[in-house]
Each structure stands twice: as structure tokens, then as C-alpha cells.
Design a protein around this motif. Sequence first.
Motif, PDB file in Angstrom:
ATOM      1  N   ARG A  75       0.805  -1.226   0.000  1.00 19.58           N
ATOM      2  CA  ARG A  75       0.000   0.000   0.000  1.00 19.58           C
ATOM      3  C   ARG A  75       0.839   1.279   0.000  1.00 19.58           C
ATOM      4  O   ARG A  75       0.293   2.381  -0.050  1.00 19.58           O
ATOM      5  N   GLY A  76       2.158   1.152   0.083  1.00 19.95           N
ATOM      6  CA  GLY A  76       3.004   2.337   0.065  1.00 19.95           C
ATOM      7  C   GLY A  76       2.846   3.218   1.279  1.00 19.95           C
ATOM      8  O   GLY A  76       2.868   4.448   1.188  1.00 19.95           O
ATOM      9  N   ILE A  77       2.678   2.574   2.434  1.00 21.68           N
ATOM     10  CA  ILE A  77       2.455   3.324   3.674  1.00 21.68           C
ATOM     11  C   ILE A  77       3.521   2.964   4.709  1.00 21.68           C
ATOM     12  O   ILE A  77       4.189   1.932   4.613  1.00 21.68           O
ATOM     13  N   ALA A  78       3.657   3.833   5.702  1.00 21.83           N
ATOM     14  CA  ALA A  78       4.439   3.534   6.898  1.00 21.83           C
ATOM     15  C   ALA A  78       3.525   3.784   8.090  1.00 21.83           C
ATOM     16  O   ALA A  78       2.561   4.551   7.987  1.00 21.83           O
ATOM     17  N   MET A  79       3.816   3.133   9.229  1.00 22.83           N
ATOM     18  CA  MET A  79       2.931   3.269  10.380  1.00 22.83           C
ATOM     19  C   MET A  79       3.732   3.402  11.661  1.00 22.83           C
ATOM     20  O   MET A  79       4.746   2.724  11.846  1.00 22.83           O
ATOM     21  N   VAL A  80       3.271   4.307  12.538  1.00 20.48           N
ATOM     22  CA  VAL A  80       3.864   4.491  13.860  1.00 20.48           C
ATOM     23  C   VAL A  80       2.800   4.135  14.892  1.00 20.48           C
ATOM     24  O   VAL A  80       1.719   4.733  14.911  1.00 20.48           O
ATOM     25  N   PHE A  81       3.108   3.169  15.751  1.00 22.68           N
ATOM     26  CA  PHE A  81       2.133   2.675  16.725  1.00 22.68           C
ATOM     27  C   PHE A  81       2.261   3.398  18.057  1.00 22.68           C
ATOM     28  O   PHE A  81       3.266   4.053  18.349  1.00 22.68           O
ATOM     29  N   GLN A  82       1.240   3.222  18.877  1.00 23.58           N
ATOM     30  CA  GLN A  82       1.199   3.859  20.194  1.00 23.58           C
ATOM     31  C   GLN A  82       2.338   3.389  21.092  1.00 23.58           C
ATOM     32  O   GLN A  82       2.932   4.175  21.825  1.00 23.58           O
ATOM     33  N   ASN A  83       2.682   2.109  21.030  1.00 20.65           N
ATOM     34  CA  ASN A  83       3.704   1.571  21.930  1.00 20.65           C
ATOM     35  C   ASN A  83       5.093   1.512  21.294  1.00 20.65           C
ATOM     36  O   ASN A  83       6.012   0.898  21.841  1.00 20.65           O
ATOM     37  N   TYR A  84       5.244   2.111  20.093  1.00 23.64           N
ATOM     38  CA  TYR A  84       6.507   2.223  19.351  1.00 23.64           C
ATOM     39  C   TYR A  84       6.986   0.889  18.767  1.00 23.64           C
ATOM     40  O   TYR A  84       7.641   0.879  17.739  1.00 23.64           O
ATOM     41  N   ALA A  85       6.703  -0.245  19.427  1.00 25.81           N
ATOM     42  CA  ALA A  85       7.068  -1.580  18.900  1.00 25.81           C
ATOM     43  C   ALA A  85       8.550  -1.673  18.581  1.00 25.81           C
ATOM     44  O   ALA A  85       8.949  -2.189  17.530  1.00 25.81           O
ATOM     45  N   LEU A  86       9.406  -1.205  19.490  1.00 28.74           N
ATOM     46  CA  LEU A  86      10.857  -1.296  19.301  1.00 28.74           C
ATOM     47  C   LEU A  86      11.367  -2.629  19.838  1.00 28.74           C
ATOM     48  O   LEU A  86      10.840  -3.157  20.818  1.00 28.74           O
ATOM     49  N   PHE A  87      12.407  -3.163  19.216  1.00 29.63           N
ATOM     50  CA  PHE A  87      13.018  -4.406  19.675  1.00 29.63           C
ATOM     51  C   PHE A  87      14.080  -4.058  20.725  1.00 29.63           C
ATOM     52  O   PHE A  87      15.067  -3.384  20.410  1.00 29.63           O
ATOM     53  N   PRO A  88      13.894  -4.501  21.970  1.00 29.36           N
ATOM     54  CA  PRO A  88      14.800  -4.076  23.045  1.00 29.36           C
ATOM     55  C   PRO A  88      16.234  -4.564  22.880  1.00 29.36           C
ATOM     56  O   PRO A  88      17.164  -3.950  23.395  1.00 29.36           O
ATOM     57  N   HIS A  89      16.434  -5.672  22.138  1.00 34.02           N
ATOM     58  CA  HIS A  89      17.780  -6.235  21.998  1.00 34.02           C
ATOM     59  C   HIS A  89      18.541  -5.660  20.812  1.00 34.02           C
ATOM     60  O   HIS A  89      19.711  -5.970  20.616  1.00 34.02           O
ATOM     61  N   LEU A  90      17.867  -4.827  20.007  1.00 30.82           N
ATOM     62  CA  LEU A  90      18.516  -4.223  18.847  1.00 30.82           C
ATOM     63  C   LEU A  90      18.910  -2.779  19.146  1.00 30.82           C
ATOM     64  O   LEU A  90      18.254  -2.103  19.940  1.00 30.82           O
ATOM     65  N   SER A  91      19.944  -2.316  18.486  1.00 28.46           N
ATOM     66  CA  SER A  91      20.368  -0.923  18.646  1.00 28.46           C
ATOM     67  C   SER A  91      19.398   0.012  17.936  1.00 28.46           C
ATOM     68  O   SER A  91      18.514  -0.432  17.190  1.00 28.46           O
ATOM     69  N   VAL A  92      19.562   1.310  18.163  1.00 25.42           N
ATOM     70  CA  VAL A  92      18.739   2.299  17.476  1.00 25.42           C
ATOM     71  C   VAL A  92      18.882   2.131  15.959  1.00 25.42           C
ATOM     72  O   VAL A  92      17.889   2.117  15.226  1.00 25.42           O
ATOM     73  N   ALA A  93      20.112   1.991  15.493  1.00 23.50           N
ATOM     74  CA  ALA A  93      20.339   1.821  14.052  1.00 23.50           C
ATOM     75  C   ALA A  93      19.637   0.577  13.520  1.00 23.50           C
ATOM     76  O   ALA A  93      19.021   0.599  12.445  1.00 23.50           O
ATOM     77  N   GLU A  94      19.705  -0.511  14.273  1.00 28.16           N
ATOM     78  CA  GLU A  94      19.085  -1.763  13.829  1.00 28.16           C
ATOM     79  C   GLU A  94      17.563  -1.664  13.869  1.00 28.16           C
ATOM     80  O   GLU A  94      16.872  -2.224  13.013  1.00 28.16           O
ATOM     81  N   ASN A  95      17.030  -0.957  14.855  1.00 24.54           N
ATOM     82  CA  ASN A  95      15.582  -0.759  14.916  1.00 24.54           C
ATOM     83  C   ASN A  95      15.093   0.068  13.737  1.00 24.54           C
ATOM     84  O   ASN A  95      14.101  -0.270  13.088  1.00 24.54           O
ATOM     85  N   ILE A  96      15.804   1.165  13.468  1.00 24.92           N
ATOM     86  CA  ILE A  96      15.395   2.020  12.352  1.00 24.92           C
ATOM     87  C   ILE A  96      15.472   1.254  11.033  1.00 24.92           C
ATOM     88  O   ILE A  96      14.589   1.351  10.172  1.00 24.92           O
ATOM     89  N   GLY A  97      16.508   0.464  10.855  1.00 23.37           N
ATOM     90  CA  GLY A  97      16.713  -0.236   9.590  1.00 23.37           C
ATOM     91  C   GLY A  97      16.108  -1.611   9.514  1.00 23.37           C
ATOM     92  O   GLY A  97      16.354  -2.340   8.538  1.00 23.37           O
ATOM     93  N   PHE A  98      15.301  -1.999  10.503  1.00 21.03           N
ATOM     94  CA  PHE A  98      14.782  -3.365  10.546  1.00 21.03           C
ATOM     95  C   PHE A  98      13.993  -3.727   9.291  1.00 21.03           C
ATOM     96  O   PHE A  98      14.185  -4.798   8.695  1.00 21.03           O
ATOM     97  N   GLY A  99      13.105  -2.823   8.876  1.00 22.24           N
ATOM     98  CA  GLY A  99      12.297  -3.114   7.696  1.00 22.24           C
ATOM     99  C   GLY A  99      13.133  -3.249   6.434  1.00 22.24           C
ATOM    100  O   GLY A  99      12.816  -4.052   5.546  1.00 22.24           O
ATOM    101  N   LEU A 100      14.193  -2.468   6.366  1.00 20.51           N
ATOM    102  CA  LEU A 100      15.078  -2.548   5.206  1.00 20.51           C
ATOM    103  C   LEU A 100      15.785  -3.898   5.167  1.00 20.51           C
ATOM    104  O   LEU A 100      15.984  -4.486   4.095  1.00 20.51           O
ATOM    105  N   ALA A 101      16.181  -4.381   6.357  1.00 24.41           N
ATOM    106  CA  ALA A 101      16.843  -5.686   6.424  1.00 24.41           C
ATOM    107  C   ALA A 101      15.894  -6.801   5.997  1.00 24.41           C
ATOM    108  O   ALA A 101      16.282  -7.737   5.273  1.00 24.41           O
ATOM    109  N   VAL A 102      14.634  -6.714   6.438  1.00 26.00           N
ATOM    110  CA  VAL A 102      13.646  -7.722   6.070  1.00 26.00           C
ATOM    111  C   VAL A 102      13.445  -7.751   4.562  1.00 26.00           C
ATOM    112  O   VAL A 102      13.294  -8.823   3.954  1.00 26.00           O
TER     113      VAL A 102
END
Length: 373
Positions: A75-102
Motif C-alpha cells: 500500500r506504500g504506507i508507513a505506520m507508527v504505533f502507540q507503543n513504538y514496537a521497538l526491539f529491546p535487543h537491537l540498537s537504534v540503528a538496527e531498529n530504524i533499519g529493521f524493515g530494510l533488512a527484512v
Amino acid sequence: MSMIELRGISKAWGDAVALHAIDLRIAPASFCVLLGPSGCGKSTTLRIIAGLETATAGQVLIGGADVTHRPPSQRGIAMVFQNYALFPHLSVAENIGFGLAVRKTPKAEARQRVEEAAALLGLSQLLQRKPGQLSGGQQQRVALGRALVARASVCLMDEPLSNLDAQLRQEMRHELRELQQRLGLTVVYVTHDQTEAMSMADQVVLLSQGRIEQNDAPRRAYARPASLFAARFIGTPPMNLLRLDAQGHILGSAVATGAPAGAAHLGVRPECVRLAPADQTAALRARVLSFEYLGADLVLRCEVGSEALTLRVDGQQNLQVGDELALQCAAGDLHFFDATGRRMDTGATAVPATDTGDARLPANAALAQRAAA
């Protein structure tokens, strides 16, 4: 830039109907806020746009393409959730780039996009930290960065500031709005906080019980509420809504309001009610029931006939409970609603477009004349 259009969107779970045939257009590069109380259907609407929920009926169009049956990834969208859904074991860089890695984005390109998003959000010095080492505002920026690296033209946000304290929410409101304008994003933002809606939005969509109560620019939504619900929900303090008798008098008083035939309620904003000289015979009489000191302002709750009236006056006024007041209000600041709760247009209430100064009518053209004694 992508326009979003909902055509006849309905959603039901068995006999429980969440949305009733909603029609909505959101302009490209605009900031649209879905506003309303819990259970009104705003999050369901957002999730249908995202593809996380399937509409029972209707179509979803993004950028002119029918995406009703497409999965979120298409759908060409991005989404930001209420609870942020961050992975606690990943760094900021890895969290930001997670979708790109997938999506197996080449590492050099992924690194560049993460660094660009981090610089834009002031996170460049925090890329190696874990989410647990960040403040709430920093975590919110990481979640936003993850949305930005996708380079989607549409960003959906589900109450992203609700976990922050009041001061940080205010700061992040400014940052989000500036970012949206700078990048030309089409943002759909869900909140129950009218301050967020009025301060950030180009378009406010007020929902109630699965229906659109009003769809307007913030200024117009405030100046011309479409219903009693809109009048009560938008504004702090909310609009005064005084019940009228069959003759158009405020209940329990001899005050005529000039109401059109069939009017059941008179509405007036607290800041539009002014103190009048005590000896002014045409003024509305009221008695102070309570007050709230807010520094620059004093919010008074008064009794008019059998109705309660709130007004906002200069905080330097020396007023006490029990004081008798003379009040006035310009005819153009009065709103009338029928027995169904819908607005009755009398042509008197103007929608402010620019600041033209105080052009209020004299008191004897205002909130009604007292009946002759």
C-alpha cells in the motif's frame, strides 16, 4: 504525494457496527487527524487504511489506486504505533533499519537511509544505544525513523504521543508537524486529544459512534460546530450549551435569545461572553457559582436562570463566589441547535479567516434583551 480516499467504508463484527458507510478524502501532503472519544471508530478507520483490518464494505484508494484488498506491504504506507514496537535487543540503528533488512535492501543503501533518517530526527549520536537507554521522546523518534526509511508518501500514526508527559508531547507535536511539512508526507493521525488535533491538523475528522460528525479545518470546526457533540468535544472549556424553552428563552429565565423557530439549545464559547457594566439594563444577569484561577485567565462558572454558563475573563479580575454579574455577548457569537442536536444556520456566525480586530456588536444586539420588568 498520495491522496487517500475512503468510499462507503463500513466495518462490523457480527451485530456490532464500528463504522457506518464512511466517505472521506485526505489531500496529498496534508495532516489529517481522526479525532474522537474511545470507541468512536478512529483506530478502526486507520487500520482499514493500513490494511490491518478488512472493511465489511466500501473501497480504500491511495494515490488513485484501489488498495482495498492489498496487504499492508503493497500500500506504500508507513505506520507508527502507540507503543513504538521497538526491539529491546537491537540498537537504534538496527531498529530504524529493521524493515530494510527484512526487504533485503543492499547494506550500503540501508546504512545511508538509516543515517539520513537519524540526522533528520536528531538521533545520529544515539545509533548504537538500545531502546532501554533512551527517553520516551527519543524512543518515539526511533519509531518515526523506522517509518521514514521506508520512504513511503503516506504515514499513519496511532496515538504516538500518548505515552509522553505533557511538556514532551507539546515539543513532539511541533517536531512532527514540521517534519510532515518538510517532507511533504500525507499523515493520518489518530488521537482523542483535541489539543493535538487543533494544533497540528490541516483537516480534523471528528467521529462519534462510527460516523463522521464533522470534517473540517480546525478553525472552522471551532467556529462552526456542526452538532451538539462537536460543540461539546472541541474547545477548552467546551462551548456553553444552554437549553431553550418553546419561546426561545433560556430555561428558568426571562431572557429572549432571538433563536430561530425550533431551536432547542443556544451555544456560546466561554471567551465570547464578556463582563458588562453592572447598570447596563440590556445585559444578561448571572451569579458566580465557582471559579478556577489559571494565571492569565479566570474561568467562572455561573448560573443563568436554571442553566450553567462558563466564561473566561482576565485573571486580574477580583471576583468571588456569589457575586452578581452583568454579561453580554455579540449576536454573531451565538450558535443554535435543533432538538436532534444539529446546527441551525442563521447566517450570524462568521468563520474568522484573518484577525480583523474586535468587531463585536453592542450589547443591546447581543445575547438577548431582558424581558421588560
